[in-house]
Design an enzyme around this catalytic site. Structure first.
Site, PDB file in Angstrom:
ATOM      1  N   LYS A 156       0.848  -1.115  -0.005  1.00  0.00           N
ATOM      2  CA  LYS A 156      -0.046  -0.033   0.023  1.00  0.00           C
ATOM      3  C   LYS A 156       0.787   1.240   0.107  1.00  0.00           C
ATOM      4  O   LYS A 156       1.817   1.347   0.669  1.00  0.00           O
ATOM      5  CB  LYS A 156      -0.865   0.139   1.278  1.00  0.00           C
ATOM      6  CG  LYS A 156      -1.417   1.315   1.331  1.00  0.00           C
ATOM      7  CD  LYS A 156      -2.744   1.337   2.302  1.00  0.00           C
ATOM      8  CE  LYS A 156      -2.205   1.178   3.655  1.00  0.00           C
ATOM      9  NZ  LYS A 156      -3.479   1.388   4.729  1.00  0.00           N
TER      10      LYS A 156
HETATM   11  C1  5RP Z   1      -3.010   4.644   8.861  1.00  0.00           C
HETATM   12  C2  5RP Z   1      -3.004   3.637   7.688  1.00  0.00           C
HETATM   13  C3  5RP Z   1      -4.314   3.735   6.687  1.00  0.00           C
HETATM   14  O1  5RP Z   1      -4.817   2.222   6.613  1.00  0.00           O
HETATM   15  C4  5RP Z   1      -4.033   4.170   5.564  1.00  0.00           C
HETATM   16  O2  5RP Z   1      -3.351   5.474   5.444  1.00  0.00           O
HETATM   17  C5  5RP Z   1      -5.356   4.466   4.700  1.00  0.00           C
HETATM   18  O3  5RP Z   1      -6.158   5.229   5.409  1.00  0.00           O
HETATM   19  P1  5RP Z   1      -6.302   6.601   4.653  1.00  0.00           P
HETATM   20  O4  5RP Z   1      -6.768   6.694   3.282  1.00  0.00           O
HETATM   21  O5  5RP Z   1      -7.151   7.341   5.462  1.00  0.00           O
HETATM   22  O6  5RP Z   1      -4.695   7.216   4.379  1.00  0.00           O
HETATM   23  O7  5RP Z   1      -1.949   2.872   7.131  1.00  0.00           O
HETATM   24  O8  5RP Z   1      -2.454   3.812   9.819  1.00  0.00           O
END
Ligand code: 5RP
Length: 257
Positions: A173
């Site tokens: 991610k």
């Molecule tokens: C924070 C994270 C979230 O899962 C990730 O950032 C996705 O959330 P957002 O779209 O709010 O950024 O890793 O711990």
């Protein structure tokens, strides 16, 4: 890759189109009761029908998500830091593989902080977690967290995503940025994008559209959904974009803001 690993990944990245809509609600592990997640159960429930999977902490899963919900779980298994602590990169593995199995998760997730003070610790966490999870056929999602001092650009994110993949992450991610396709081309595992801090719905939808059209398999979005004035409309719109390639303009038009 064994049957179990493939089956778990297929619960997260839907095989029909090879796309994923992951709802992220794990923020509280270091942010506390962040806006929109004051009452996690109330926030999460109406959104689940439109999510392919849920990224969540052990505590919120056990206390705020009905075990009868049919939603694949991506369990946040790193933590031990906070927004007021010494350094956000000082993370450890905070959930045992046995507890992850007990919670019937489809994947586990942790953060790596490339370039931050505790970079080595977080990369070692990833390698250790992958080695352990491989033994149980559980995929690992690596979150390329961006330390305060780092610039969220293609050069840096390509480095972080590639390191995550080299250490064995099954899904990465990261964030959408200019030249995003360069990140995709140099990362040998599927990428989902985080939404990041809340931005106007129109911009968040365009971000999701651009990301999947430049090679991301989908999103792992949180704040831009649950902090929207129309959270259900927003996750539906994101789903239309990711799974049906609906234009961001058309998807935005359906929102009730
Ligand atoms: C924070 C994270 C979230 O899962 C990730 O950032 C996705 O959330 P957002 O779209 O709010 O950024 O890793 O711990």
């Amino acid at each position: 890759m064994d049957w179990g690993m493939k089956n778990r990944i297929s619960r997260i990245i839907k095989p029909e189109a090879g796309r994923a809509v992951m709802l992220a609600v794990d923020h509280g592990y270091f942010l506390g009761p962040t806006s929109g997640l004051e009452d996690p159960g109330k926030t999460i429930k109406p959104l689940l029908p439109y999510a392919d999977s849920l990224m969540v902490t052990r505590g919120v899963l056990r206390n705020s998500v009905d075990p009868q919900e049919n939603i694949p779980i991506v369990l946040r298994v790193s933590g031990g830091n906070s927004i007021v602590g010494e350094d956000l990169s000082k993370e450890a593995i905070t959930v045992s593989i046995q507890d992850a199995i007990r919670l019937n998760v489809s994947a586990v997730a942790l953060s790596i902080y490339v370039g931050s003070k505790y970079e080595h610790q977080t990369l070692k966490n990833l390698a250790t977690l992958v080695s352990e999870c491989e033994g149980y056929g559980i995929p690992v999602l690596a979150v390329t967290a961006v330390g305060r001092e780092m610039v969220r650009d293609a050069k840096y994110l390509s480095l972080a995503c590639r390191i995550a993949a080299e250490l064995g992450a099954h899904i990465v991610k990261t964030y959408y940025c200019e030249d995003f396709e360069k990140i995709v081309k140099t990362c040998p595992v599927p990428i989902v994008i985080a939404g990041g801090k809340k931005i106007p719905e129109k911009d968040a939808l365009k971000l999701a559209y651009d990301a999947v059209n430049e090679g991301a398999v989908g999103v792992d979005m949180g704040r831009n959904i649950f902090q929207s004035k129309d959270p259900v409309g927003m996750i539906k719109a994101v789903r239309d974009i990711v799974h049906k390639n609906v234009s961001p303009e058309k998807a935005y038009g359906a929102l009730k803001l």
